[in-house]
Design a protein around this motif. Structure first.
Motif, PDB file in Angstrom:
ATOM      1  N   MET A   7       0.893  -1.121   0.159  1.00 14.31           N
ATOM      2  CA  MET A   7       0.028  -0.112  -0.031  1.00 14.31           C
ATOM      3  C   MET A   7       0.957   1.259  -0.003  1.00 14.31           C
ATOM      4  SD  MET A   7      -3.094  -1.061  -0.103  1.00 14.31           S
ATOM      5  CE  MET A   7      -4.402  -0.358   0.795  1.00 14.31           C
ATOM      6  N   LYS A   8       0.284   2.309  -0.627  1.00 20.96           N
ATOM      7  CA  LYS A   8       1.295   3.427  -0.861  1.00 20.96           C
ATOM      8  C   LYS A   8       0.223   4.538  -0.003  1.00 20.96           C
ATOM      9  CE  LYS A   8       2.943   2.198  -5.095  1.00 20.96           C
ATOM     10  NZ  LYS A   8       2.692   2.698  -6.681  1.00 20.96           N
ATOM     11  N   HIS A   9       1.218   5.805   0.374  1.00 14.56           N
ATOM     12  CA  HIS A   9       0.231   6.897   1.191  1.00 14.56           C
ATOM     13  C   HIS A   9       0.160   7.868  -0.030  1.00 14.56           C
ATOM     14  CE1 HIS A   9       1.952   4.398   4.397  1.00 14.56           C
ATOM     15  NE2 HIS A   9       0.745   4.736   4.875  1.00 14.56           N
ATOM     16  N   TYR A  10      -1.001   8.485   0.061  1.00 16.64           N
ATOM     17  CA  TYR A  10      -1.392   9.655  -0.880  1.00 16.64           C
ATOM     18  C   TYR A  10      -1.758  10.942  -0.002  1.00 16.64           C
ATOM     19  CZ  TYR A  10      -0.931   6.375  -4.663  1.00 16.64           C
ATOM     20  OH  TYR A  10      -0.292   5.431  -5.660  1.00 16.64           O
ATOM     21  N   GLU A  29      -4.271   5.526   2.568  1.00 17.24           N
ATOM     22  CA  GLU A  29      -3.431   4.501   2.289  1.00 17.24           C
ATOM     23  C   GLU A  29      -4.245   3.755   1.324  1.00 17.24           C
ATOM     24  OE1 GLU A  29      -0.897   1.762   4.870  1.00 17.24           O
ATOM     25  OE2 GLU A  29      -3.029   1.102   4.882  1.00 17.24           O
ATOM     26  N   ALA A  30      -3.732   3.543   0.057  1.00 22.83           N
ATOM     27  CA  ALA A  30      -4.187   3.038  -1.123  1.00 22.83           C
ATOM     28  C   ALA A  30      -3.342   2.224  -2.036  1.00 22.83           C
ATOM     29  CB  ALA A  30      -5.212   3.900  -1.754  1.00 22.83           C
ATOM     30  N   GLU A  31      -3.571   1.533  -3.027  1.00 24.22           N
ATOM     31  CA  GLU A  31      -2.761   1.032  -4.041  1.00 24.22           C
ATOM     32  C   GLU A  31      -2.485   2.069  -5.131  1.00 24.22           C
ATOM     33  OE1 GLU A  31      -3.848  -2.708  -5.380  1.00 24.22           O
ATOM     34  OE2 GLU A  31      -4.302  -3.419  -3.365  1.00 24.22           O
ATOM     35  N   THR A  32      -3.280   2.693  -5.331  1.00 27.70           N
ATOM     36  CA  THR A  32      -3.212   3.647  -6.431  1.00 27.70           C
ATOM     37  C   THR A  32      -3.849   5.215  -6.143  1.00 27.70           C
ATOM     38  OG1 THR A  32      -5.406   3.304  -7.845  1.00 27.70           O
ATOM     39  CG2 THR A  32      -3.144   2.134  -8.197  1.00 27.70           C
ATOM     40  N   ALA A  33      -3.374   6.294  -6.839  1.00 30.23           N
ATOM     41  CA  ALA A  33      -3.938   7.418  -6.541  1.00 30.23           C
ATOM     42  C   ALA A  33      -5.393   7.313  -6.746  1.00 30.23           C
ATOM     43  CB  ALA A  33      -3.488   8.369  -7.574  1.00 30.23           C
ATOM     44  N   ALA A  36      -7.046   6.047  -3.984  1.00 30.45           N
ATOM     45  CA  ALA A  36      -7.189   6.882  -2.650  1.00 30.45           C
ATOM     46  C   ALA A  36      -8.270   7.915  -2.963  1.00 30.45           C
ATOM     47  CB  ALA A  36      -5.877   7.790  -2.726  1.00 30.45           C
ATOM     48  N   LYS A  37      -8.365   8.332  -4.076  1.00 29.82           N
ATOM     49  CA  LYS A  37      -9.483   9.501  -4.420  1.00 29.82           C
ATOM     50  C   LYS A  37     -10.887   8.702  -4.066  1.00 29.82           C
ATOM     51  CE  LYS A  37     -11.353  12.123  -8.132  1.00 29.82           C
ATOM     52  NZ  LYS A  37     -12.970  11.938  -8.208  1.00 29.82           N
ATOM     53  N   VAL A  38     -11.116   7.402  -4.607  1.00 30.36           N
ATOM     54  CA  VAL A  38     -12.250   6.857  -4.268  1.00 30.36           C
ATOM     55  C   VAL A  38     -12.507   6.657  -2.913  1.00 30.36           C
ATOM     56  CG1 VAL A  38     -13.364   4.561  -4.865  1.00 30.36           C
ATOM     57  CG2 VAL A  38     -12.369   5.572  -6.686  1.00 30.36           C
ATOM     58  N   LYS A  39     -11.593   6.143  -1.939  1.00 26.05           N
ATOM     59  CA  LYS A  39     -11.555   5.993  -0.852  1.00 26.05           C
ATOM     60  C   LYS A  39     -11.978   7.102  -0.051  1.00 26.05           C
ATOM     61  CE  LYS A  39      -8.853   3.743   2.997  1.00 26.05           C
ATOM     62  NZ  LYS A  39      -7.773   3.044   3.060  1.00 26.05           N
ATOM     63  N   ALA A  40     -11.346   8.287  -0.504  1.00 25.11           N
ATOM     64  CA  ALA A  40     -11.620   9.523   0.404  1.00 25.11           C
ATOM     65  C   ALA A  40     -13.151  10.285   0.182  1.00 25.11           C
ATOM     66  CB  ALA A  40     -10.568  10.715   0.038  1.00 25.11           C
ATOM     67  N   ASP A  55      -8.559  18.610  -4.995  1.00 27.10           N
ATOM     68  CA  ASP A  55      -7.571  19.724  -5.851  1.00 27.10           C
ATOM     69  C   ASP A  55      -6.470  18.926  -6.489  1.00 27.10           C
ATOM     70  OD1 ASP A  55      -7.039  22.156  -7.087  1.00 27.10           O
ATOM     71  OD2 ASP A  55      -5.570  22.554  -5.571  1.00 27.10           O
ATOM     72  N   GLU A  56      -5.930  17.953  -5.636  1.00 27.60           N
ATOM     73  CA  GLU A  56      -4.641  17.451  -5.935  1.00 27.60           C
ATOM     74  C   GLU A  56      -4.436  16.336  -5.256  1.00 27.60           C
ATOM     75  OE1 GLU A  56       0.195  18.760  -5.092  1.00 27.60           O
ATOM     76  OE2 GLU A  56      -1.462  20.520  -5.452  1.00 27.60           O
ATOM     77  N   ILE A  57      -3.653  15.091  -5.896  1.00 25.04           N
ATOM     78  CA  ILE A  57      -3.407  14.113  -5.120  1.00 25.04           C
ATOM     79  C   ILE A  57      -1.866  13.838  -5.536  1.00 25.04           C
ATOM     80  CG2 ILE A  57      -3.777  11.464  -4.865  1.00 25.04           C
ATOM     81  CD1 ILE A  57      -6.611  11.993  -6.111  1.00 25.04           C
ATOM     82  N   GLU A  58      -0.924  13.453  -4.373  1.00 29.56           N
ATOM     83  CA  GLU A  58       0.346  13.131  -4.716  1.00 29.56           C
ATOM     84  C   GLU A  58       0.685  12.122  -3.638  1.00 29.56           C
ATOM     85  OE1 GLU A  58       3.188  16.241  -3.783  1.00 29.56           O
ATOM     86  OE2 GLU A  58       2.074  16.954  -2.418  1.00 29.56           O
ATOM     87  N   GLU A  59       1.487  11.128  -4.208  1.00 27.07           N
ATOM     88  CA  GLU A  59       2.182  10.063  -3.634  1.00 27.07           C
ATOM     89  C   GLU A  59       3.288  10.662  -2.677  1.00 27.07           C
ATOM     90  OE1 GLU A  59       4.487   5.675  -3.882  1.00 27.07           O
ATOM     91  OE2 GLU A  59       3.564   6.462  -5.691  1.00 27.07           O
ATOM     92  N   VAL A  60       3.181  10.305  -1.312  1.00 27.66           N
ATOM     93  CA  VAL A  60       4.121  10.759  -0.377  1.00 27.66           C
ATOM     94  C   VAL A  60       5.036   9.716   0.053  1.00 27.66           C
ATOM     95  CG1 VAL A  60       2.970  12.810   0.487  1.00 27.66           C
ATOM     96  CG2 VAL A  60       2.729  10.399   1.500  1.00 27.66           C
TER      97      VAL A  60
END
Length: 67
Positions: A7-10, A29-33, A36-40, A55-60
């Motif tokens: 899992m990655k963090h966005y 925490e999600a597999e893809t950006a 992450a958008k859908v989850k949020a 407005d913005e999604i970025e992997e951290v």
């Protein structure tokens, strides 16, 4: 989790339609950006979504999340 994929963090930056300069930041925490958008959005209320948009999604990097 699928297979051995980690899992990655966005960092999601929400901006307000009604209140300029009142943005919010969330770590998801999600597999893809896209995931992450859908989850949020799924975890947000209709009232929140009527005022804020993503407005913005970025992997951290994980080291930033664990500080």
């Amino acid at each position: 989790m699928r297979g051995t994929e980690l899992m990655k963090h966005y960092r999601l930056k929400w901006e307000s339609i009604a209140f300029p300069n009142m943005g919010l930041t969330e770590i998801v925490e999600a597999e893809t950006a896209k995931d992450a958008k859908v989850k949020a959005e799924k975890n947000s209320t209709d009232e929140f979504l009527s005022v804020y948009y993503l407005d913005e999604i970025e992997e951290v990097p994980e080291c930033v999340v664990n500080i």
